[in-house]
Design a protein around this motif. Structure first.
Motif, mmCIF file in Angstrom:
data_model
loop_
_atom_site.group_PDB
_atom_site.id
_atom_site.type_symbol
_atom_site.label_atom_id
_atom_site.label_comp_id
_atom_site.label_asym_id
_atom_site.label_seq_id
_atom_site.Cartn_x
_atom_site.Cartn_y
_atom_site.Cartn_z
ATOM 1 N N PRO A 135 0.818 -1.227 0.000
ATOM 2 C CA PRO A 135 0.000 0.000 0.000
ATOM 3 C C PRO A 135 0.847 1.270 0.000
ATOM 4 C CG PRO A 135 -0.291 -1.210 2.067
ATOM 5 C CD PRO A 135 0.574 -2.042 1.175
ATOM 6 N N LEU A 136 2.016 1.209 0.623
ATOM 7 C CA LEU A 136 2.919 2.374 0.606
ATOM 8 C C LEU A 136 3.365 2.688 -0.816
ATOM 9 C CD1 LEU A 136 5.223 1.721 3.698
ATOM 10 C CD2 LEU A 136 3.665 3.645 3.391
ATOM 11 N N LEU A 137 3.703 1.640 -1.569
ATOM 12 C CA LEU A 137 4.166 1.847 -2.941
ATOM 13 C C LEU A 137 3.055 2.405 -3.823
ATOM 14 C CD1 LEU A 137 6.379 -1.319 -3.449
ATOM 15 C CD2 LEU A 137 7.138 1.036 -3.118
ATOM 16 N N LEU A 138 1.830 1.899 -3.644
ATOM 17 C CA LEU A 138 0.708 2.414 -4.429
ATOM 18 C C LEU A 138 0.451 3.883 -4.117
ATOM 19 C CD1 LEU A 138 -1.781 -0.572 -4.363
ATOM 20 C CD2 LEU A 138 -0.500 0.304 -6.321
ATOM 21 N N GLU A 139 0.422 4.215 -2.839
ATOM 22 C CA GLU A 139 0.180 5.611 -2.464
ATOM 23 C C GLU A 139 1.345 6.491 -2.908
ATOM 24 O OE1 GLU A 139 -1.325 8.323 1.289
ATOM 25 O OE2 GLU A 139 -0.868 6.210 1.641
ATOM 26 N N LEU A 140 2.551 5.974 -2.817
ATOM 27 C CA LEU A 140 3.724 6.736 -3.266
ATOM 28 C C LEU A 140 3.639 7.008 -4.770
ATOM 29 C CD1 LEU A 140 6.366 8.001 -2.342
ATOM 30 C CD2 LEU A 140 7.481 5.813 -2.673
ATOM 31 N N ASN A 141 3.194 6.045 -5.541
ATOM 32 C CA ASN A 141 3.010 6.262 -6.984
ATOM 33 C C ASN A 141 1.982 7.348 -7.250
ATOM 34 O OD1 ASN A 141 4.844 4.492 -8.224
ATOM 35 N ND2 ASN A 141 3.504 2.764 -7.812
ATOM 36 N N GLN A 142 0.881 7.317 -6.518
ATOM 37 C CA GLN A 142 -0.181 8.318 -6.675
ATOM 38 C C GLN A 142 0.357 9.718 -6.381
ATOM 39 O OE1 GLN A 142 -3.666 8.025 -7.371
ATOM 40 N NE2 GLN A 142 -3.693 10.223 -7.323
ATOM 41 N N VAL A 143 1.007 9.860 -5.251
ATOM 42 C CA VAL A 143 1.523 11.172 -4.838
ATOM 43 C C VAL A 143 2.640 11.621 -5.776
ATOM 44 C CG1 VAL A 143 2.694 12.417 -2.973
ATOM 45 C CG2 VAL A 143 0.816 10.873 -2.452
ATOM 46 N N THR A 144 3.496 10.696 -6.190
ATOM 47 C CA THR A 144 4.582 11.043 -7.105
ATOM 48 C C THR A 144 4.030 11.553 -8.429
ATOM 49 O OG1 THR A 144 6.028 9.385 -6.101
ATOM 50 C CG2 THR A 144 6.617 10.149 -8.301
ATOM 51 N N ALA A 145 3.048 10.848 -8.993
ATOM 52 C CA ALA A 145 2.460 11.269 -10.268
ATOM 53 C C ALA A 145 1.777 12.621 -10.129
ATOM 54 C CB ALA A 145 1.476 10.214 -10.755
ATOM 55 N N SER A 146 1.049 12.811 -9.052
ATOM 56 C CA SER A 146 0.347 14.075 -8.829
ATOM 57 C C SER A 146 1.339 15.225 -8.647
ATOM 58 C CB SER A 146 -0.552 13.941 -7.605
ATOM 59 O OG SER A 146 -1.297 15.095 -7.420
ATOM 60 N N LEU A 147 2.389 14.969 -7.895
ATOM 61 C CA LEU A 147 3.415 15.991 -7.669
ATOM 62 C C LEU A 147 4.156 16.302 -8.969
ATOM 63 C CD1 LEU A 147 4.339 17.577 -5.214
ATOM 64 C CD2 LEU A 147 6.042 15.812 -4.774
ATOM 65 N N TYR A 148 4.458 15.267 -9.746
ATOM 66 C CA TYR A 148 5.114 15.473 -11.040
ATOM 67 C C TYR A 148 4.241 16.331 -11.955
ATOM 68 C CZ TYR A 148 7.332 14.597 -15.503
ATOM 69 O OH TYR A 148 7.942 14.760 -16.714
ATOM 70 N N LYS A 149 2.954 16.035 -11.978
ATOM 71 C CA LYS A 149 2.031 16.815 -12.797
ATOM 72 C C LYS A 149 2.051 18.274 -12.348
ATOM 73 C CE LYS A 149 -2.764 17.334 -14.142
ATOM 74 N NZ LYS A 149 -4.134 17.082 -13.775
ATOM 75 N N ARG A 150 2.015 18.493 -11.057
ATOM 76 C CA ARG A 150 2.038 19.869 -10.530
ATOM 77 C C ARG A 150 3.349 20.578 -10.919
ATOM 78 N NH1 ARG A 150 -0.117 20.589 -4.764
ATOM 79 N NH2 ARG A 150 -2.009 20.954 -5.916
ATOM 80 N N PHE A 151 4.470 19.885 -10.826
ATOM 81 C CA PHE A 151 5.759 20.494 -11.181
ATOM 82 C C PHE A 151 5.861 20.765 -12.676
ATOM 83 C CE2 PHE A 151 8.259 18.476 -7.404
ATOM 84 C CZ PHE A 151 7.634 19.334 -6.527
ATOM 85 N N SER A 152 5.149 19.997 -13.485
ATOM 86 C CA SER A 152 5.212 20.147 -14.937
ATOM 87 C C SER A 152 4.300 21.257 -15.467
ATOM 88 C CB SER A 152 4.821 18.835 -15.607
ATOM 89 O OG SER A 152 5.701 17.819 -15.223
ATOM 90 N N GLU A 153 3.425 21.767 -14.636
ATOM 91 C CA GLU A 153 2.460 22.800 -15.082
ATOM 92 C C GLU A 153 3.115 24.159 -15.183
ATOM 93 O OE1 GLU A 153 -0.667 22.329 -12.171
ATOM 94 O OE2 GLU A 153 -1.520 20.670 -13.286
#
Length: 153
Positions: A135-153
């Motif tokens: 579950p840590l890895l799944l949540e980490l993927n979610q947060v990583t993707a969301s954070l990456y999207k925010r940094f890419s905007e």
């Protein structure tokens, strides 16, 4: 695209066809929205039919309108990629909170991995370690993707 080429992408067409059938009103309902004939749309999505396949713009419209993911997964498989089903629109945290959450997940995953590393002589995690780490890895993927999207905007 000739029939043999259409057969080469059979799984993509089957996914598109299945997704179109799930749309309210099925293929006929989609055809109305796309200003296409129902028979023509059905034929171009059928990998067993000689009709020309839909254009890329129509494929993208189908994916967007149906909001189904199967075709996207099949397209990714063509280039040996496995997509992850992550909802990038669900994060309502501010960037600072998101970064803190990301770092806390990294710390928790690192602690779990560090604990597990004592027992990794055979290269395997035991069931309790996998249960904690998954579950840590799944949540980490979610947060990583969301954070990456925010940094890419």
């Amino acid at each position: 695209m000739s029939r043999p080429a259409k057969q080469e992408y059979r799984q993509v067409f089957l996914a598109l066809q299945s997704d179109a059938k799930k749309y309210p009103g099925g293929i006929a309902g989609l055809a109305r929205v796309l200003n296409k004939s129902p028979e023509g749309l059905a034929n171009c999505l059928d990998p067993n039919h000689d009709a020309q396949p839909p254009s890329l713009s129509v494929v993208l419209q189908l994916i967007e309108l149906t909001q189904e993911k199967r075709a996207v997964f099949e397209i990714c498989q063509l280039v040996n990629q496995t997509p992850m089903d992550i909802d990038l629109g669900s994060s309502d945290l501010k960037e600072e909170s998101q970064v803190k959450h990301f770092l806390s997940l990294v710390a928790a995953a690192s602690a779990c991995l560090n604990t597990g590393s004592e027992h990794l002589k055979d290269g395997k995690f035991d069931a309790s370690e996998r249960k904690e780490l998954a579950p840590l890895l799944l949540e980490l993927n979610q947060v990583t993707a969301s954070l990456y999207k925010r940094f890419s905007e």
